[in-house]
Design a protein around this motif. Structure first.
Motif, PDB file in Angstrom:
ATOM      1  N   ALA A  62       0.750  -1.281   0.003  1.00 31.44           N
ATOM      2  CA  ALA A  62       0.009   0.018   0.051  1.00 31.44           C
ATOM      3  C   ALA A  62       0.925   1.362  -0.014  1.00 31.44           C
ATOM      4  N   ALA A  63       2.219   0.966   0.272  1.00 28.78           N
ATOM      5  CA  ALA A  63       2.963   2.232   0.451  1.00 28.78           C
ATOM      6  C   ALA A  63       4.060   2.207  -0.950  1.00 28.78           C
ATOM      7  N   ASP A  64       3.749   1.347  -1.828  1.00 24.31           N
ATOM      8  CA  ASP A  64       4.695   1.303  -3.032  1.00 24.31           C
ATOM      9  C   ASP A  64       4.147   1.805  -4.036  1.00 24.31           C
ATOM     10  N   GLY A  72      18.745   5.079  -2.728  1.00 25.89           N
ATOM     11  CA  GLY A  72      17.891   3.928  -2.671  1.00 25.89           C
ATOM     12  C   GLY A  72      18.739   2.746  -3.453  1.00 25.89           C
ATOM     13  N   ASN A  73      19.891   2.702  -3.729  1.00 28.81           N
ATOM     14  CA  ASN A  73      20.894   1.980  -4.276  1.00 28.81           C
ATOM     15  C   ASN A  73      21.984   1.469  -3.692  1.00 28.81           C
ATOM     16  N   SER A 119      17.910   1.983  11.632  1.00 25.91           N
ATOM     17  CA  SER A 119      16.450   1.233  11.298  1.00 25.91           C
ATOM     18  C   SER A 119      15.994   1.442   9.980  1.00 25.91           C
ATOM     19  N   SER A 120      16.648   1.843   9.159  1.00 31.00           N
ATOM     20  CA  SER A 120      15.913   1.915   7.744  1.00 31.00           C
ATOM     21  C   SER A 120      16.074   0.706   6.963  1.00 31.00           C
ATOM     22  N   LEU A 172       9.140   3.992  -2.697  1.00 30.60           N
ATOM     23  CA  LEU A 172       8.715   4.911  -1.456  1.00 30.60           C
ATOM     24  C   LEU A 172       9.169   4.652  -0.165  1.00 30.60           C
ATOM     25  N   PRO A 173       8.728   3.365   0.217  1.00 30.59           N
ATOM     26  CA  PRO A 173       9.102   2.942   1.494  1.00 30.59           C
ATOM     27  C   PRO A 173      10.427   2.955   2.099  1.00 30.59           C
TER      28      PRO A 173
END
Length: 514
Positions: A70-72, A104-105, A246-247, A280-281
């Protein structure tokens, strides 16, 4: 014709505050924009194709959770850009940078982006030889000419204790045209270099300093940890918020200080090296991790340091184990990350690979990694007294079983971050060797050839062989021995290491560059 249907209008998604309105630290712009998107019941006719999980495989949704799907989704460009600018500005404040970039990579892409943003083909760069393979990839991408500096080794234990400032200064004096000093700190084993002294030496010569700080995202948030790269004046540092904080996995931050480098050029390089379809998450997790550390980081890390000390003390009491600490490594204050536990198992007659496999398969304990000598463990803000008790109990069971072989003297087994990753003789730049015509030869017959590919034990991801280096007998012996004892190797075309790719040229025609 009449109809009772109500025309559908796309719900408005309220944008985050403009970048000029700096949000307060308790805000998390990416978390908030995802929440707003969901609260208005947005119906997407855009990526991702699973449409908030409706079209995803049911078993996968049950495994990963409906909330992740739902967050993607994909925001409109304006909302995304505003959220990104606001979140990155908050991160820059938290880590003490002038600009921060969400990645993000992973930190690998930060290494690529920073070097692409600073170096040009042919530029000399002073590089710590305990570099991650992604830094070597950045050298290939840029065409820069590395001048390798080796970390010094503990004379008994054979573990790297950091690149020494005097060695960096000597390299800079020998190569006055060098454009950059690129280091790894902390190391995979948690050893921090004297970044303050190294930065002073480089800046005195008007040379920028860049730090692969992937293993030190928490340093900025607790006074008992080594100082962060940005705190001591480095011009750039990439840090993996997913490693010790914590990511989510793959999420990292590239921090930049303006002056000796151009943030605008680095921003362009970041765009070149990042996906155009970010999850996005991932970015929301960096944003919330930053908020968590700014608001509660010191308290969370104080608790973590206590758990790590408790684990270190109990493991050190078990027969056959040695848990390395700053005193054992002859390190000064704040030179070792105490949340990293390096447990030598030679006294049990085991290799680190054997001990890791036993911990995983028999006790459901998952170490960070291992090498011939040690098992490497992380204690983070996600640990509890219960998780530490499970870890100690598993090791206690191994120790109680006795040893299957004779104990091995400490330091007798070569480490994956020790002498074997020292610089070899360079015959070509990494880029020239990577793109050169290559031939395949048996590993045992490769002594004296020029490597055309990376050969990287994983973990820690430090290349033993780098493209352009002349292959030595010592390094081949280490690779053969490690491979025979379960070492995982990343990079070579032949994963069995029976063969290796070398530059196809007459050795008599080799032009030495160092």
């Amino acid at each position: 014709m009449t109809t009772n249907a109500t025309p559908l209008a796309p719900p408005a998604v309220a944008p985050p505050p403009p970048a000029t309105e700096a949000p307060a630290p308790h805000h998390a712009p990416f978390v908030e924009v995802v929440r707003r998107y969901q609260e208005v019941g947005t119906v997407p006719f855009s990526c991702a194709g699973h449409k908030l999980g409706v079209g995803a495989d049911r078993e996968l949704v049950a495994l990963l959770g409906r909330e992740l799907f739902a967050a993607d989704f994909w925001l409109d460009t304006s909302s995304y850009d505003q959220a990104l600018r606001a979140a990155e500005a908050l991160a820059a404040t938290a880590w003490g940078a002038d600009r921060s970039f969400f990645l993000g990579n992973g930190s690998s892409s930060g290494n690529h982006a920073f070097l692409l943003g600073v170096l040009s083909p042919g530029d000399e760069v002073i590089v710590a030889r305990d570099l991650h393979k992604s830094m070597l990839a950045a050298l290939i991408l840029t065409g820069a000419r590395p001048v390798y500096v080796a970390p010094r080794l503990h004379p008994e234990l054979g573990i790297g204790v950091g690149v020494h400032p005097d060695d960096v200064a000597a390299a800079l004096d020998a190569h006055p045209a060098a454009r950059l000093v690129a280091l790894v700190s902390p190391s995979y084993f948690g050893v921090a270099a004297d970044l303050a002294a190294i930065t002073r030496a480089a800046h005195a010569r008007d040379v920028a300093v860049y730090v692969d700080e992937a293993w030190g995202p928490h340093f900025a948030f607790h006074p008992e940890l080594p100082p962060s790269a940005m705190a001591v004046g480095a011009d750039g540092a990439v840090t993996s918020t997913h490693k010790m904080l914590s990511s989510l996995s793959q999420s990292s931050i590239l921090n930049v200080r303006s002056g000796r480098v151009a943030p605008a050029r680095i921003a362009s390089a970041v765009k070149l090296t990042q996906t155009t379809s970010p999850l996005l998450p991932l970015f929301a997790s960096i944003d919330s991790c930053r908020r968590q550390m700014v608001l509660n980081g010191e308290a969370l890390l104080s608790r973590t340091l206590g758990l790590a000390a408790h684990a270190r003390r109990r493991l050190g009491m078990l027969p056959g184990l040695e848990v390395l600490d700053a005193d054992r490594l002859d390190l000064g204050p704040h030179q070792l990350d105490p949340t990293k536990l390096i447990v030598d198992v030679a006294g049990l007659g085991l290799t680190g690979f054997m001990a890791e496999r036993a911990l995983r398969e028999r006790f459901a304990i998952a170490p960070e990694g291992s090498d011939l000598s040690s098992v490497i463990l992380m204690v983070t803000i996600g640990d509890t007294r219960s998780s530490v008790d499970q870890l100690v109990g598993a090791f206690a069971a191994l120790c109680a079983e006795g040893v299957p072989g004779s104990p091995v003297a400490a330091g007798a087994l070569p480490r994956s971050s020790g002498a074997v990753i020292g610089p070899g003789v360079q015959a070509m730049t990494p880029r020239d060797a990577f793109f050169a015509e290559a031939r395949t030869v048996p590993l045992a017959g490769a002594v004296g050839e020029v490597a055309a590919e990376l050969v990287t034990p994983y973990p820690p991801g430090i290349p033993v062989l780098a493209p352009g280096e002349v292959i030595s007998a010592d390094k081949l012996a280490y690779l053969a021995h490690g491979s025979a004892h379960g070492m995982y190797v990343c990079g070579p075309a032949d994963p069995t290491l029976a063969t290796i790719r070398v530059v196809a040229r007459d050795r008599s025609e080799t032009t030495w560059i160092s």
